[in-house]
Design a protein around this motif. Sequence first.
Motif, PDB file in Angstrom:
ATOM      1  N   LYS A 172      -9.388   3.336  -4.979  1.00 58.73           N
ATOM      2  CA  LYS A 172      -8.627   4.586  -4.990  1.00 58.73           C
ATOM      3  C   LYS A 172      -8.849   5.362  -6.279  1.00 58.73           C
ATOM      4  O   LYS A 172      -8.919   6.596  -6.267  1.00 58.73           O
ATOM      5  CB  LYS A 172      -7.136   4.299  -4.809  1.00 58.73           C
ATOM      6  N   HIS A 173      -8.956   4.660  -7.393  1.00 60.33           N
ATOM      7  CA  HIS A 173      -9.054   5.327  -8.685  1.00 60.33           C
ATOM      8  C   HIS A 173     -10.485   5.389  -9.211  1.00 60.33           C
ATOM      9  O   HIS A 173     -10.696   5.588 -10.403  1.00 60.33           O
ATOM     10  CB  HIS A 173      -8.133   4.628  -9.685  1.00 60.33           C
ATOM     11  N   SER A 174     -11.452   5.232  -8.300  1.00 66.42           N
ATOM     12  CA  SER A 174     -12.853   5.404  -8.688  1.00 66.42           C
ATOM     13  C   SER A 174     -13.590   6.103  -7.543  1.00 66.42           C
ATOM     14  O   SER A 174     -13.504   7.322  -7.409  1.00 66.42           O
ATOM     15  CB  SER A 174     -13.486   4.045  -9.028  1.00 66.42           C
ATOM     16  N   LEU A 175     -14.248   5.342  -6.681  1.00 69.58           N
ATOM     17  CA  LEU A 175     -15.010   5.947  -5.591  1.00 69.58           C
ATOM     18  C   LEU A 175     -14.125   6.623  -4.546  1.00 69.58           C
ATOM     19  O   LEU A 175     -14.577   7.499  -3.826  1.00 69.58           O
ATOM     20  CB  LEU A 175     -15.875   4.875  -4.908  1.00 69.58           C
ATOM     21  N   GLY A 176     -12.870   6.213  -4.481  1.00 71.17           N
ATOM     22  CA  GLY A 176     -11.963   6.788  -3.480  1.00 71.17           C
ATOM     23  C   GLY A 176     -11.728   8.269  -3.653  1.00 71.17           C
ATOM     24  O   GLY A 176     -11.303   8.951  -2.705  1.00 71.17           O
ATOM     25  N   SER A 177     -11.992   8.779  -4.843  1.00 72.83           N
ATOM     26  CA  SER A 177     -11.805  10.208  -5.087  1.00 72.83           C
ATOM     27  C   SER A 177     -13.051  11.017  -4.741  1.00 72.83           C
ATOM     28  O   SER A 177     -13.052  12.238  -4.873  1.00 72.83           O
ATOM     29  CB  SER A 177     -11.440  10.447  -6.559  1.00 72.83           C
ATOM     30  N   CYS A 178     -14.112  10.341  -4.302  1.00 75.26           N
ATOM     31  CA  CYS A 178     -15.374  11.012  -3.983  1.00 75.26           C
ATOM     32  C   CYS A 178     -15.529  11.180  -2.472  1.00 75.26           C
ATOM     33  O   CYS A 178     -15.088  10.334  -1.689  1.00 75.26           O
ATOM     34  CB  CYS A 178     -16.567  10.208  -4.506  1.00 75.26           C
ATOM     35  N   ALA A 179     -16.174  12.233  -2.085  1.00 74.70           N
ATOM     36  CA  ALA A 179     -16.379  12.511  -0.659  1.00 74.70           C
ATOM     37  C   ALA A 179     -17.213  11.426   0.005  1.00 74.70           C
ATOM     38  O   ALA A 179     -17.085  11.173   1.203  1.00 74.70           O
ATOM     39  CB  ALA A 179     -17.052  13.873  -0.485  1.00 74.70           C
ATOM     40  N   ALA A 180     -18.071  10.769  -0.781  1.00 80.57           N
ATOM     41  CA  ALA A 180     -18.955   9.733  -0.219  1.00 80.57           C
ATOM     42  C   ALA A 180     -18.183   8.553   0.337  1.00 80.57           C
ATOM     43  O   ALA A 180     -18.696   7.784   1.145  1.00 80.57           O
ATOM     44  CB  ALA A 180     -19.921   9.250  -1.291  1.00 80.57           C
ATOM     45  N   TRP A 209       0.830  -1.202   0.000  1.00 84.75           N
ATOM     46  CA  TRP A 209       0.000   0.000   0.000  1.00 84.75           C
ATOM     47  C   TRP A 209       0.870   1.259   0.000  1.00 84.75           C
ATOM     48  O   TRP A 209       0.609   2.201  -0.751  1.00 84.75           O
ATOM     49  CB  TRP A 209      -0.942   0.018   1.195  1.00 84.75           C
ATOM     50  N   GLU A 210       1.902   1.274   0.818  1.00 81.44           N
ATOM     51  CA  GLU A 210       2.753   2.452   0.918  1.00 81.44           C
ATOM     52  C   GLU A 210       3.513   2.721  -0.381  1.00 81.44           C
ATOM     53  O   GLU A 210       3.661   3.872  -0.793  1.00 81.44           O
ATOM     54  CB  GLU A 210       3.745   2.284   2.073  1.00 81.44           C
ATOM     55  N   ARG A 211       3.993   1.648  -1.046  1.00 80.97           N
ATOM     56  CA  ARG A 211       4.861   1.815  -2.213  1.00 80.97           C
ATOM     57  C   ARG A 211       4.114   1.838  -3.537  1.00 80.97           C
ATOM     58  O   ARG A 211       4.549   2.482  -4.486  1.00 80.97           O
ATOM     59  CB  ARG A 211       5.892   0.680  -2.252  1.00 80.97           C
ATOM     60  N   ILE A 212       2.993   1.122  -3.617  1.00 83.56           N
ATOM     61  CA  ILE A 212       2.265   1.014  -4.879  1.00 83.56           C
ATOM     62  C   ILE A 212       0.814   1.473  -4.726  1.00 83.56           C
ATOM     63  O   ILE A 212       0.345   2.349  -5.448  1.00 83.56           O
ATOM     64  CB  ILE A 212       2.276  -0.426  -5.426  1.00 83.56           C
ATOM     65  N   GLY A 213       0.092   0.866  -3.818  1.00 85.79           N
ATOM     66  CA  GLY A 213      -1.344   1.100  -3.704  1.00 85.79           C
ATOM     67  C   GLY A 213      -1.742   2.546  -3.533  1.00 85.79           C
ATOM     68  O   GLY A 213      -2.710   3.010  -4.144  1.00 85.79           O
ATOM     69  N   SER A 214      -1.018   3.278  -2.713  1.00 86.31           N
ATOM     70  CA  SER A 214      -1.368   4.669  -2.438  1.00 86.31           C
ATOM     71  C   SER A 214      -0.854   5.629  -3.503  1.00 86.31           C
ATOM     72  O   SER A 214      -1.106   6.830  -3.428  1.00 86.31           O
ATOM     73  CB  SER A 214      -0.816   5.085  -1.066  1.00 86.31           C
ATOM     74  N   THR A 215      -0.134   5.121  -4.503  1.00 84.77           N
ATOM     75  CA  THR A 215       0.441   5.960  -5.549  1.00 84.77           C
ATOM     76  C   THR A 215      -0.349   5.834  -6.844  1.00 84.77           C
ATOM     77  O   THR A 215      -1.237   4.994  -6.973  1.00 84.77           O
ATOM     78  CB  THR A 215       1.905   5.573  -5.815  1.00 84.77           C
ATOM     79  N   LYS A 216       0.021   6.646  -7.819  1.00 85.21           N
ATOM     80  CA  LYS A 216      -0.635   6.580  -9.128  1.00 85.21           C
ATOM     81  C   LYS A 216      -0.428   5.221  -9.795  1.00 85.21           C
ATOM     82  O   LYS A 216      -1.237   4.797 -10.621  1.00 85.21           O
ATOM     83  CB  LYS A 216      -0.110   7.687 -10.031  1.00 85.21           C
ATOM     84  N   ALA A 217       0.668   4.545  -9.448  1.00 83.09           N
ATOM     85  CA  ALA A 217       0.973   3.268 -10.092  1.00 83.09           C
ATOM     86  C   ALA A 217      -0.135   2.245  -9.917  1.00 83.09           C
ATOM     87  O   ALA A 217      -0.327   1.369 -10.776  1.00 83.09           O
ATOM     88  CB  ALA A 217       2.290   2.717  -9.561  1.00 83.09           C
ATOM     89  N   SER A 218      -0.896   2.338  -8.827  1.00 82.09           N
ATOM     90  CA  SER A 218      -1.979   1.372  -8.622  1.00 82.09           C
ATOM     91  C   SER A 218      -3.088   1.544  -9.648  1.00 82.09           C
ATOM     92  O   SER A 218      -3.912   0.647  -9.850  1.00 82.09           O
ATOM     93  CB  SER A 218      -2.549   1.494  -7.209  1.00 82.09           C
ATOM     94  N   GLY A 219      -3.112   2.697 -10.320  1.00 77.11           N
ATOM     95  CA  GLY A 219      -4.099   2.904 -11.371  1.00 77.11           C
ATOM     96  C   GLY A 219      -3.882   1.991 -12.564  1.00 77.11           C
ATOM     97  O   GLY A 219      -4.800   1.782 -13.376  1.00 77.11           O
ATOM     98  N   ILE A 220      -2.669   1.443 -12.691  1.00 73.78           N
ATOM     99  CA  ILE A 220      -2.398   0.510 -13.782  1.00 73.78           C
ATOM    100  C   ILE A 220      -3.262  -0.749 -13.629  1.00 73.78           C
ATOM    101  O   ILE A 220      -3.699  -1.343 -14.617  1.00 73.78           O
ATOM    102  CB  ILE A 220      -0.906   0.147 -13.818  1.00 73.78           C
ATOM    103  N   THR A 221      -3.519  -1.154 -12.384  1.00 78.99           N
ATOM    104  CA  THR A 221      -4.376  -2.316 -12.134  1.00 78.99           C
ATOM    105  C   THR A 221      -5.766  -2.078 -12.695  1.00 78.99           C
ATOM    106  O   THR A 221      -6.331  -2.936 -13.397  1.00 78.99           O
ATOM    107  CB  THR A 221      -4.458  -2.603 -10.623  1.00 78.99           C
ATOM    108  N   LYS A 222      -6.335  -0.929 -12.384  1.00 75.85           N
ATOM    109  CA  LYS A 222      -7.674  -0.593 -12.893  1.00 75.85           C
ATOM    110  C   LYS A 222      -7.664  -0.522 -14.414  1.00 75.85           C
ATOM    111  O   LYS A 222      -8.594  -1.004 -15.080  1.00 75.85           O
ATOM    112  CB  LYS A 222      -8.138   0.737 -12.304  1.00 75.85           C
ATOM    113  N   LEU A 223      -6.620   0.073 -14.977  1.00 75.64           N
ATOM    114  CA  LEU A 223      -6.506   0.186 -16.434  1.00 75.64           C
ATOM    115  C   LEU A 223      -6.510  -1.194 -17.086  1.00 75.64           C
ATOM    116  O   LEU A 223      -7.237  -1.434 -18.065  1.00 75.64           O
ATOM    117  CB  LEU A 223      -5.233   0.953 -16.790  1.00 75.64           C
ATOM    118  N   MET A 224      -5.714  -2.111 -16.550  1.00 72.54           N
ATOM    119  CA  MET A 224      -5.617  -3.438 -17.157  1.00 72.54           C
ATOM    120  C   MET A 224      -6.922  -4.207 -17.029  1.00 72.54           C
ATOM    121  O   MET A 224      -7.321  -4.928 -17.957  1.00 72.54           O
ATOM    122  CB  MET A 224      -4.477  -4.226 -16.522  1.00 72.54           C
TER     123      MET A 224
END
Length: 232
Positions: free
Chosen positions: A187-195, A110-125
Amino acid sequence: MSISKLNCNTTPAVLVKRERRKSARPAELLAAALELFVEKGFAATRAEEVAKLAGVSKGTLFLYFASKEELFKAVVRENISGRFTEWNAEFETFQGSTADMLRYCITAWWERIGSTKASGITKLMMSEAGNFPELAAFYEHEVIQPGHQLIQRVLQRGVDRGEFQPIDMKYGVYIVLAPMMFLAMWKHSLGSCAASAELVPEEYIAVQIETILHGLCTAQPPHPPSPENPAP
């Protein structure tokens, strides 16, 4: 003024600056590509957009990367797959129980990948793999297989040491991966919403780890009695 005179008057400091700028370009291009791939997806990202964000021309981009596909592969290697050597080395030198190792693996991810932009690659794939089978095969080989192997090593260590119950390793891997993939998608979907403000990733990870360990460990230490529920 002639070109030859201009060249002769170029100072060493200017030449050094140009060389530094040239050497920095691949890193700048990879950072710009990661930004745009995660924001727009692979299909919607254009090479000229990456070049513009990196502050270079489209032609310069193709001096370093032959195609958008090769640029994407370089982004994956830079941010994820190129780190498996380091992660496997940490496995070899880890001191402590396998429960502690699993806690460390997931929190470090989480500290090295998940919390960074790099985790967005998972969603992309997950969203675009079907449209780009070559990239899907690349990601399978470079990320998924090494990732599964590393998690299997952790679980097998616990079984071999008598700390974990024997399990089907093929599916045991997904027990560990499930909360990690959920966080990457969140993180790269609902995580950006206040809800979704009620979900605190670090707290979520802590609960998931202890739940997984409760099912894996061969023996659970008794919980100390609380003041509300004293021991009989």
